[in-house]
Design an enzyme around this catalytic site. Sequence first.
Site, PDB file in Angstrom:
ATOM      1  N   LYS A  22       1.033  -1.175  -0.163  1.00 54.17           N
ATOM      2  CA  LYS A  22      -0.053  -0.298  -0.029  1.00 54.17           C
ATOM      3  C   LYS A  22       0.576   1.021  -0.107  1.00 54.17           C
ATOM      4  O   LYS A  22       0.895   2.064  -0.736  1.00 54.17           O
ATOM      5  CB  LYS A  22      -0.512   0.164   1.671  1.00 54.17           C
ATOM      6  CG  LYS A  22      -2.020   1.515   1.756  1.00 54.17           C
ATOM      7  CD  LYS A  22      -2.439   1.125   2.559  1.00 54.17           C
ATOM      8  CE  LYS A  22      -1.590   1.700   4.201  1.00 54.17           C
ATOM      9  NZ  LYS A  22      -1.266   3.087   4.585  1.00 54.17           N
ATOM     10  N   ASN A  23       1.900   1.230   0.837  1.00 48.85           N
ATOM     11  CA  ASN A  23       2.413   2.776   0.892  1.00 48.85           C
ATOM     12  C   ASN A  23       2.957   2.927   0.267  1.00 48.85           C
ATOM     13  O   ASN A  23       4.103   3.879   0.447  1.00 48.85           O
ATOM     14  CB  ASN A  23       3.210   2.873   2.495  1.00 48.85           C
ATOM     15  CG  ASN A  23       1.667   2.905   3.682  1.00 48.85           C
ATOM     16  OD1 ASN A  23       1.460   2.945   3.189  1.00 48.85           O
ATOM     17  ND2 ASN A  23       2.047   2.596   4.591  1.00 48.85           N
ATOM     18  N   CYS A 117      -4.928  12.874  12.416  1.00 48.90           N
ATOM     19  CA  CYS A 117      -6.120  11.260  12.871  1.00 48.90           C
ATOM     20  C   CYS A 117      -5.459  10.784  13.722  1.00 48.90           C
ATOM     21  O   CYS A 117      -5.150  11.705  14.982  1.00 48.90           O
ATOM     22  CB  CYS A 117      -5.453  10.836  11.380  1.00 48.90           C
ATOM     23  SG  CYS A 117      -3.782   9.776  11.758  1.00 48.90           S
ATOM     24  N   ARG A 122       0.003  14.272  13.519  1.00 49.83           N
ATOM     25  CA  ARG A 122       0.945  14.022  11.910  1.00 49.83           C
ATOM     26  C   ARG A 122       0.722  15.584  10.969  1.00 49.83           C
ATOM     27  O   ARG A 122       0.216  15.510   9.967  1.00 49.83           O
ATOM     28  CB  ARG A 122      -0.270  13.393  10.807  1.00 49.83           C
ATOM     29  CG  ARG A 122      -0.159  11.667  11.643  1.00 49.83           C
ATOM     30  CD  ARG A 122      -0.637  10.576  11.181  1.00 49.83           C
ATOM     31  NE  ARG A 122       0.176  10.310  10.308  1.00 49.83           N
ATOM     32  CZ  ARG A 122      -0.224   9.475   9.144  1.00 49.83           C
ATOM     33  NH1 ARG A 122      -1.704   8.619   9.895  1.00 49.83           N
ATOM     34  NH2 ARG A 122       0.295   9.176   8.307  1.00 49.83           N
ATOM     35  N   GLN A 126       6.554  20.113   6.991  1.00 50.43           N
ATOM     36  CA  GLN A 126       8.111  19.405   6.659  1.00 50.43           C
ATOM     37  C   GLN A 126       7.532  19.567   4.841  1.00 50.43           C
ATOM     38  O   GLN A 126       8.811  19.854   4.101  1.00 50.43           O
ATOM     39  CB  GLN A 126       8.618  18.348   6.739  1.00 50.43           C
ATOM     40  CG  GLN A 126       9.134  17.978   8.054  1.00 50.43           C
ATOM     41  CD  GLN A 126       9.808  18.913   8.754  1.00 50.43           C
ATOM     42  OE1 GLN A 126      10.942  19.653   8.571  1.00 50.43           O
ATOM     43  NE2 GLN A 126       9.502  19.878   9.572  1.00 50.43           N
ATOM     44  N   ASP A 305       4.692   0.663  12.125  1.00 51.67           N
ATOM     45  CA  ASP A 305       3.475   0.232  11.051  1.00 51.67           C
ATOM     46  C   ASP A 305       3.433  -1.570  11.882  1.00 51.67           C
ATOM     47  O   ASP A 305       2.241  -2.088  11.601  1.00 51.67           O
ATOM     48  CB  ASP A 305       3.403  -0.097  10.307  1.00 51.67           C
ATOM     49  CG  ASP A 305       2.798   1.164   9.862  1.00 51.67           C
ATOM     50  OD1 ASP A 305       2.812   2.227  10.416  1.00 51.67           O
ATOM     51  OD2 ASP A 305       3.064   1.401   7.667  1.00 51.67           O
ATOM     52  N   ARG A 397      -8.798  -0.447   4.158  1.00 54.80           N
ATOM     53  CA  ARG A 397      -7.450  -0.007   3.335  1.00 54.80           C
ATOM     54  C   ARG A 397      -6.630  -0.496   3.646  1.00 54.80           C
ATOM     55  O   ARG A 397      -5.798   0.212   2.692  1.00 54.80           O
ATOM     56  CB  ARG A 397      -7.884   1.668   4.742  1.00 54.80           C
ATOM     57  CG  ARG A 397      -8.456   2.521   5.520  1.00 54.80           C
ATOM     58  CD  ARG A 397      -9.023   3.239   5.265  1.00 54.80           C
ATOM     59  NE  ARG A 397      -7.168   4.045   5.265  1.00 54.80           N
ATOM     60  CZ  ARG A 397      -6.474   4.603   6.214  1.00 54.80           C
ATOM     61  NH1 ARG A 397      -6.759   4.606   7.378  1.00 54.80           N
ATOM     62  NH2 ARG A 397      -5.553   5.520   5.717  1.00 54.80           N
TER      63      ARG A 397
END
Length: 417
Positions: A22-23, A117, A122, A126, A305, A397
């Site tokens: 996903k990422n 979130c 978050r 930057q 994660d 997700r």
Amino acid sequence: MQKLIIQGGSPLRGEITISGAKNAALPVLCASLLTRDTLQITNLPFLKDVTTMLALLEQMGTNVIANNPSEVALTAAHLSNPVAPYEMVKTMRAAILVLGPLLARTGEANISLPGGCAIGVRPVDQHIKGLQAMGAEIKIEHGYIHAVAKRLEGTRIVMDMVTVTGTENLMMAATLAAGTTILENAAREPEVVDLANCLVAMGAEICGAGSDIITIKGVKSLHGATHHVMPDRIETGTFLVAGAASGGEILLKRACNKTLDAILDKLLEAGATIETEENQVSLKMNTKPKSVNFRTAPYPAFPTDMQAQFLAMNCIADGTAIVTETIFENRFMHVQELKRMNANIEVEGNTAIVRGIKQLDGANVMATDLRASASLVIAGLIAQGETVIDRIYHLDRGYEQIEKKLSQLGVQIKRIQ
Ligand code: EPU
């Protein structure tokens, strides 16, 4: 709202195939904005976040052709609407990844500011600071980031902290800037390297991806390419922990072992036997797991994660574990839910102390974010009796066909409305 019902107690046995990451997929989809030509993407995971990103790109003017659920061709020849609206950004923070490529390609971008979130505040300071250093004019008004730049200019950017999507956004923006950009204190995550490989295939000049200094020499334009998304290291890790916690024996095909060191080290410490071959990893656990202490940190250290999943395994391990979360300030929400299953966990600041007990009890629990949901699934697998997990849209997700894969490994699991 959909729920998952899991009957606990059976060790995982069998083999499954790991999906695309996903990422890695999300930034690669955004890279399509950098060229008029077609970017073909294969090994795309079929996930809610991916469909949301495709819808976002489509409403900007990208032509999206899905050949099948894991292959898509994106052509952003004419970008008519450089906007990421609140409605989309609020469901998926990774929408911020369109900011850099959109600005570099079209000279403007209007992106809804992602809010906080569940796992933390978050901020995206930057991303903004880096683009400003490259000459963008940025205003924040009515909850939107309005960015304009005639042509971004290469410069040296030292990031205040290691940020994965921040590094990806600035790296994409820099590919079309005038001159050379040097990103220092860059994220070293494998997903950053996967994106860099895609950009290089599109004609970008990038070196150092995978280290903390990335140098990007801007080019006038990028061209079409085909990119195969890397395997999901967090999905791989999640199934490995599920295998270890349940005392199972599993084989995961199409995994990327090179990206798993910190995770495999902790599984070995817990007592698992692990074998890796080029594109697969197998795990066997004959004993009850031993407690493992760990501290989350940017790659190559232990990933945030995977914190929730290992924490679930520690609940039934031999001994006491100390788990410290250093990346996100509110990433222990699964603890309350695990306690409903009888877990013995105390949280003090950013540290959780987990005292292993004999067995968890099945219960009704609620998923609060993606990886917290995965930890509840693992807890459900090893608990005595039935566990019902509510709000599993979080799971959809980030985990492709999770019930199908778990059923393939012998778990009694079903989804209900
Ligand atoms: N941060 C700032 N300012 C910024 C950017 C980040 O203060 O401008 C802080 C964050 O608040 C956090 C830390 O820096 O405390 C690291 O955040 P990072 O920017 O690296 O997180 P991200 O890029 O938003 C990605 C993954 C997350 C993963 C983190 C950390 C994607 C789409 N998301 O998020 O994945 O947890 O890196 O590795 O790549 C997940 O998949 O469940 C997930 C949350």
